[in-house]
Motif scaffolding. Structure first.
Motif, mmCIF file in Angstrom:
data_model
loop_
_atom_site.group_PDB
_atom_site.id
_atom_site.type_symbol
_atom_site.label_atom_id
_atom_site.label_comp_id
_atom_site.label_asym_id
_atom_site.label_seq_id
_atom_site.Cartn_x
_atom_site.Cartn_y
_atom_site.Cartn_z
ATOM 1 N N TYR A 50 0.808 -1.208 0.000
ATOM 2 C CA TYR A 50 0.000 0.000 0.000
ATOM 3 C C TYR A 50 0.846 1.264 0.000
ATOM 4 O O TYR A 50 0.327 2.350 -0.191
ATOM 5 N N PRO B 5 0.523 2.963 -3.815
ATOM 6 C CA PRO B 5 -0.584 3.891 -4.092
ATOM 7 C C PRO B 5 -0.576 5.094 -3.149
ATOM 8 O O PRO B 5 -0.946 6.202 -3.547
ATOM 9 N N ALA B 6 -0.131 4.899 -1.909
ATOM 10 C CA ALA B 6 -0.034 6.037 -0.985
ATOM 11 C C ALA B 6 0.960 7.059 -1.524
ATOM 12 O O ALA B 6 0.740 8.270 -1.426
ATOM 13 N N TRP C 176 1.632 7.616 -4.672
ATOM 14 C CA TRP C 176 0.981 8.329 -5.781
ATOM 15 C C TRP C 176 0.039 9.405 -5.253
ATOM 16 O O TRP C 176 0.003 10.517 -5.773
ATOM 17 N N VAL C 177 -0.729 9.071 -4.226
ATOM 18 C CA VAL C 177 -1.651 10.059 -3.646
ATOM 19 C C VAL C 177 -0.870 11.251 -3.097
ATOM 20 O O VAL C 177 -1.246 12.412 -3.307
ATOM 21 N N VAL D 37 0.354 13.348 -6.038
ATOM 22 C CA VAL D 37 -0.749 14.128 -6.624
ATOM 23 C C VAL D 37 -1.100 15.304 -5.720
ATOM 24 O O VAL D 37 -1.305 16.423 -6.188
ATOM 25 N N TRP D 38 -1.134 15.051 -4.404
ATOM 26 C CA TRP D 38 -1.448 16.136 -3.473
ATOM 27 C C TRP D 38 -0.369 17.222 -3.521
ATOM 28 O O TRP D 38 -0.675 18.412 -3.521
ATOM 29 N N CYS E 158 7.358 7.035 0.538
ATOM 30 C CA CYS E 158 6.407 5.925 0.390
ATOM 31 C C CYS E 158 6.931 4.902 -0.612
ATOM 32 O O CYS E 158 6.883 3.696 -0.369
ATOM 33 N N PHE F 276 -0.518 10.344 6.248
ATOM 34 C CA PHE F 276 -1.623 11.146 5.708
ATOM 35 C C PHE F 276 -2.209 12.066 6.779
ATOM 36 O O PHE F 276 -2.475 13.238 6.515
#
Length: 188
Positions: free
Chosen positions: A5, A8-9, A11-12, A15-16, A47, A82
């Motif tokens: 995970y 994908p974390a 990538w988030v 993006v943020w 990450c 996060f």
């Protein structure tokens, strides 16, 4: 596997970190230059580094896969990373990044000391990268609450924002890139 995970974390987080610059002209966020570098290096890059090292370390050392407690800790660290972005203070963010570096160092040491084969010589840079990142995050964390000399704070920012990633790229990339290009066998 919880460590998967991290990808994908990452990538988030990436993006943020970019989305802040898109939201800024509409006055929806404060100036992103104060948060963007940390989000990208301590969020996006870290990450991916964590996910990759948790996947590759057992293979490069011919040791054991992540234990369930390590997977649980890695999941808690992802969620904490996060959550650390919500407060305006960077104290929580640097604390989570520091915890993540400590976790990765313990994870790597456990595999190294229980190895059945030696990792490539270039993996020395992985240890240096993790140590440099830990040093940078600790000094930046201390700098949020204590009076840290400006030159030390600047060095710590350089370590966290640039040096640890470059060390890790040298440590893993010098072995992985030739393997991906077919010049050397892939680790099993």
């Amino acid at each position: 596997d919880a460590y998967r995970y991290f990808f994908p974390a990452g990538w988030v987080m990436g993006v943020w970190g970019v989305l802040l610059w898109i939201l800024f002209p509409w006055n929806l966020v404060s100036y992103p230059g104060l948060h963007h570098p940390e989000i990208m290096s301590g969020g996006f890059f870290l990450c991916f580094v964590a996910g990759f090292l948790m996947t590759a370390a057992p293979k490069f050392t011919s040791s054991f896969e992540p234990a369930p407690w390590e997977q649980n800790i890695s999941m808690v660290l992802i969620l904490s990373l996060f959550a650390s972005l919500l407060p305006q203070s960077k104290v929580y963010f640097y604390a989570v990044v520091t915890a993540l570096f400590i976790f990765l160092m313990v994870y790597m040491f456990r595999r190294f000391f229980n190895r059945k084969s030696n990792p490539p010589d270039s993996f020395l840079f992985v240890g240096v990268g993790l140590a440099v990142g830990l040093f940078g995050s600790v000094v930046l964390l201390l700098g949020q609450t204590l009076d840290v000399p400006g030159s030390l704070y600047s060095l710590a920012r350089t370590f966290l924002l640039q040096a640890y990633v470059l060390c890790l790229v040298m440590g893993v990339g010098s072995r992985l890139v030739p393997a991906l290009l077919g010049w050397a066998p892939l680790p099993t």
